[in-house]
Design a protein around this motif. Structure first.
Motif, PDB file in Angstrom:
ATOM      1  N   SER A  84       0.216  27.862  -6.026  1.00  0.00           N
ATOM      2  CA  SER A  84      -0.633  26.745  -5.616  1.00  0.00           C
ATOM      3  C   SER A  84       0.037  25.427  -5.981  1.00  0.00           C
ATOM      4  O   SER A  84       0.880  25.372  -6.871  1.00  0.00           O
ATOM      5  CB  SER A  84      -2.011  26.842  -6.268  1.00  0.00           C
ATOM      6  OG  SER A  84      -1.890  26.735  -7.665  1.00  0.00           O
ATOM      7  N   GLU A  86      -0.743  20.813  -5.400  1.00  0.00           N
ATOM      8  CA  GLU A  86      -1.616  19.764  -4.875  1.00  0.00           C
ATOM      9  C   GLU A  86      -0.851  18.938  -3.861  1.00  0.00           C
ATOM     10  O   GLU A  86       0.273  18.513  -4.123  1.00  0.00           O
ATOM     11  CB  GLU A  86      -2.120  18.868  -6.014  1.00  0.00           C
ATOM     12  CG  GLU A  86      -3.217  19.503  -6.815  1.00  0.00           C
ATOM     13  CD  GLU A  86      -3.909  18.529  -7.748  1.00  0.00           C
ATOM     14  OE1 GLU A  86      -3.754  17.305  -7.571  1.00  0.00           O
ATOM     15  OE2 GLU A  86      -4.596  19.000  -8.660  1.00  0.00           O
ATOM     16  N   ASP A  87      -1.471  18.718  -2.699  1.00  0.00           N
ATOM     17  CA  ASP A  87      -0.817  17.900  -1.678  1.00  0.00           C
ATOM     18  C   ASP A  87      -0.971  16.417  -2.019  1.00  0.00           C
ATOM     19  O   ASP A  87      -1.516  16.056  -3.069  1.00  0.00           O
ATOM     20  CB  ASP A  87      -1.333  18.234  -0.276  1.00  0.00           C
ATOM     21  CG  ASP A  87      -2.788  17.859  -0.057  1.00  0.00           C
ATOM     22  OD1 ASP A  87      -3.371  17.133  -0.882  1.00  0.00           O
ATOM     23  OD2 ASP A  87      -3.350  18.292   0.969  1.00  0.00           O
ATOM     24  N   GLU A  89      -2.886  14.200  -0.985  1.00  0.00           N
ATOM     25  CA  GLU A  89      -4.275  13.750  -1.117  1.00  0.00           C
ATOM     26  C   GLU A  89      -4.991  14.383  -2.306  1.00  0.00           C
ATOM     27  O   GLU A  89      -6.187  14.191  -2.492  1.00  0.00           O
ATOM     28  CB  GLU A  89      -5.066  14.046   0.172  1.00  0.00           C
ATOM     29  CG  GLU A  89      -4.656  13.218   1.375  1.00  0.00           C
ATOM     30  CD  GLU A  89      -3.377  13.710   2.031  1.00  0.00           C
ATOM     31  OE1 GLU A  89      -3.170  14.939   2.108  1.00  0.00           O
ATOM     32  OE2 GLU A  89      -2.576  12.852   2.448  1.00  0.00           O
ATOM     33  N   GLY A  90      -4.264  15.190  -3.089  1.00  0.00           N
ATOM     34  CA  GLY A  90      -4.855  15.826  -4.258  1.00  0.00           C
ATOM     35  C   GLY A  90      -5.605  17.108  -3.956  1.00  0.00           C
ATOM     36  O   GLY A  90      -6.299  17.633  -4.818  1.00  0.00           O
ATOM     37  N   VAL A  91      -5.461  17.638  -2.736  1.00  0.00           N
ATOM     38  CA  VAL A  91      -6.127  18.882  -2.350  1.00  0.00           C
ATOM     39  C   VAL A  91      -5.264  20.061  -2.776  1.00  0.00           C
ATOM     40  O   VAL A  91      -4.048  20.076  -2.545  1.00  0.00           O
ATOM     41  CB  VAL A  91      -6.367  18.921  -0.821  1.00  0.00           C
ATOM     42  CG1 VAL A  91      -6.980  20.244  -0.400  1.00  0.00           C
ATOM     43  CG2 VAL A  91      -7.237  17.756  -0.388  1.00  0.00           C
ATOM     44  N   LYS A  92      -5.888  21.043  -3.424  1.00  0.00           N
ATOM     45  CA  LYS A  92      -5.164  22.230  -3.859  1.00  0.00           C
ATOM     46  C   LYS A  92      -4.827  23.096  -2.647  1.00  0.00           C
ATOM     47  O   LYS A  92      -5.702  23.436  -1.849  1.00  0.00           O
ATOM     48  CB  LYS A  92      -5.989  23.031  -4.869  1.00  0.00           C
ATOM     49  CG  LYS A  92      -5.207  24.108  -5.565  1.00  0.00           C
ATOM     50  CD  LYS A  92      -6.013  24.703  -6.710  1.00  0.00           C
ATOM     51  CE  LYS A  92      -5.131  25.596  -7.551  1.00  0.00           C
ATOM     52  NZ  LYS A  92      -5.847  26.120  -8.711  1.00  0.00           N
ATOM     53  N   ARG A  93      -3.550  23.428  -2.498  1.00  0.00           N
ATOM     54  CA  ARG A  93      -3.056  24.256  -1.393  1.00  0.00           C
ATOM     55  C   ARG A  93      -2.377  25.495  -1.965  1.00  0.00           C
ATOM     56  O   ARG A  93      -1.947  25.510  -3.119  1.00  0.00           O
ATOM     57  CB  ARG A  93      -2.037  23.482  -0.548  1.00  0.00           C
ATOM     58  CG  ARG A  93      -2.532  22.191   0.014  1.00  0.00           C
ATOM     59  CD  ARG A  93      -3.313  22.420   1.251  1.00  0.00           C
ATOM     60  NE  ARG A  93      -3.730  21.136   1.808  1.00  0.00           N
ATOM     61  CZ  ARG A  93      -4.506  21.023   2.841  1.00  0.00           C
ATOM     62  NH1 ARG A  93      -4.963  22.090   3.442  1.00  0.00           N
ATOM     63  NH2 ARG A  93      -4.851  19.844   3.290  1.00  0.00           N
TER      64      ARG A  93
END
Length: 115
Positions: A84, A86-87, A89-93
């Motif tokens: 995992s 964070e992109d 924008e701070g979204v976990k991917r």
């Protein structure tokens, strides 16, 4: 009993390996590999294409950078890993990759290679 995590792929490189060096000089190479299989749908041959993210470490990464080029047909053995991050924008991917243990070239020598 312990589990088994083994991936075996035969496919073509989607682009040349990208190699980078981490702290301590550890090398890592990554590239996409494409596999395809065919089946019949309503009497017509249909191709199913799958893209795989390949990661190679240390000496294997150095060899990949030296010998592998876009389009080459290779055999890879490794294991599946999901990580995992964070992109922007701070979204976990999440991303699933094949961490290669070995590879073999399956096609003939391509002009410009040294093998």
């Amino acid at each position: 009993m312990t589990g088994v995590n083994k991936a075996i792929l035969i496919g073509n490189l989607g682009k040349d390996p990208e190699i980078r060096y981490l702290e301590g000089g550890v090398s890592v190479a990554s590239f996409p590999l494409v596999t395809s299989e065919y089946f019949l749908r309503e009497g017509k041959k249909v191709e199913q294409v799958e893209w795989h993210n390949i990661v190679m470490w240390r000496k294997l990464a150095e060899n990949a950078a030296k010998y592998l080029k876009k389009g080459r047909l290779i055999y890879i053995e490794g294991k599946l890993r999901t990580r995992s991050f964070e992109d922007k924008e701070g979204v976990k991917r999440y991303i699933t990759e094949i961490v290669a243990d070995s590879f073999n070239l399956l096609d003939k020598k391509i002009e410009g290679t040294t093998e």
